[in-house]
Write an enzyme that holds these catalytic residues in place. Sequence first.
Site, PDB file in Angstrom:
ATOM      1  N   SER A 173       0.845  -1.196   0.000  1.00 44.44           N
ATOM      2  CA  SER A 173       0.000   0.000   0.000  1.00 44.44           C
ATOM      3  C   SER A 173       0.878   1.243   0.000  1.00 44.44           C
ATOM      4  CB  SER A 173      -0.915  -0.006   1.226  1.00 44.44           C
ATOM      5  OG  SER A 173      -0.139   0.306   2.368  1.00 44.44           O
ATOM      6  N   LYS A 174       0.215   2.381   0.068  1.00 41.39           N
ATOM      7  CA  LYS A 174       0.918   3.663   0.043  1.00 41.39           C
ATOM      8  C   LYS A 174       1.950   3.772   1.165  1.00 41.39           C
ATOM      9  CE  LYS A 174      -1.909   7.004  -2.344  1.00 41.39           C
ATOM     10  NZ  LYS A 174      -1.356   6.489  -3.586  1.00 41.39           N
ATOM     11  N   ARG A 175       1.603   3.186   2.316  1.00 46.02           N
ATOM     12  CA  ARG A 175       2.545   3.380   3.436  1.00 46.02           C
ATOM     13  C   ARG A 175       3.867   2.651   3.203  1.00 46.02           C
ATOM     14  NH1 ARG A 175       1.881  -1.157   6.857  1.00 46.02           N
ATOM     15  NH2 ARG A 175       0.179  -2.297   5.895  1.00 46.02           N
TER      16      ARG A 175
END
Length: 461
Positions: A242-244
């Site tokens: 994901s983005k993180r």
Amino acid sequence: MIRTRFAPSPTGSLHVGNARIAVLNWLFTRRHEGCFVLRIEDTDTDRNVAGAEAGIRDDLLWLGVDWDEGPVRGGAFGPYRQSERAASYHRYAARLRDAGQAYRCFCTGESADEGVERRERCACAALDDAATAERSAAEPHTLRFRVPSEQTIAIEDAVRGRVEFASREIADFVLLRSDARPTYNFAVVVDDIEMRISHVIRGVGHLSNTPRQVLLFDALEAPRPVFAHVPMVLGSDRQKLSKRHGAAGMAEYRAQGYHPDGLLNYLSLLSWSSPSGEDVLTRRQLIEEISLDRIGVADAMFDPAKLSWLSAKHIERMPLDELVEAVKPFVDRSRFHLDDAKLSAAVAATRTHYATFADVNEQLAAFFASDRVQVGERTVVDAASRVLSGVPQWSEDALRAAIKEIGAVSGRKGRALYEPLRLALTGREHGPPLPAVLFVQGRERVLESLQTAAATGDAAG
Ligand code: GLU
């Protein structure tokens, strides 16, 4: 002939995981001079996002992933859209129904839902033709596939080897919903048959769908394609990417100025590696070297640092004029006003320092004075003002010679010459080569900076 497809649902922009699948299919197809098809799986109308198809097309073309076939739209090919292929699904559905391999199901409520696995076969499976024909005119119904009761479904997967499933664990699944739209498993098989897809290369998440699809290929007496289910891409903590984890969509990478070949290279390395052990591979090398045999079963781990590093490597290899064109749209016009010659000189002097094209602003900043006012060293600064105001032609060659002359006039050389000049011009001790700094700043600006430096020196002294 090798025929492959990339079949995204138009639910958002292309992210690392599905872009990698597109890239794999495309490289493999180009390697074998086959045909690559783009197919938009838009039958799940509730989930479709407006503009997503156009975004996916832009993202693919930015990566240099082009497709070869499909209805002509706006003067170009494709993509295919499932929403435009209802006639095909209904033709194949009728075939299965006529052959007794599918039946109309009138059950309502939860068990009618394609998402719910039924344990028991319902009574609808035993209704005769006359009864179902009559009811179907009046009642909503789905079309279900009659899954053979005791059969081992074996798949020879090009990545995972032989994988077996027991048909007894598969419930009679829905082919057509009550509104006559096809389900994913059915539409995919009809499309793969009609589009004569030879290789289905996709994420391992679809492995569990494969036995249903294989049953349909067999029931429709169509040759099964070769399946290759590639492992997942995970974040560094082995969780869903994901983005993180620093992963972004292709549209963001494009906006951030990554080199598309760096992405293509990186997305490829997430699945396979070159026998040469080399990481930095051109488009041509990737095409020459891709092989399904080189794809392992271990999940890949996303590494944003490696992606930036590859982008930098591809930028470093660009011819200067191409690099200048590529950085141009990223130059912050509110901060820098450079003509082509100056921009080109600045880029030439810093070209090994770019991870993305957007780094141009940070690189340009090094050519100009910082906010810190620096005390110039009078002897050097005065000599520079005199020599530089008389330079006949403001070119890097002429400026190189002028710096020598400043040395001669001031009686300084080496660091004692460069440091005060650099401080007076940029306020920093290190930076791009001095002739480039002078050229990029331009005469007017240089003379102004020298004057300021001299004045500050006076004030301080
Ligand atoms: N539409 C599916 C997806 O986006 C692809 C299905 C397939 O490749 O068979 O995951």
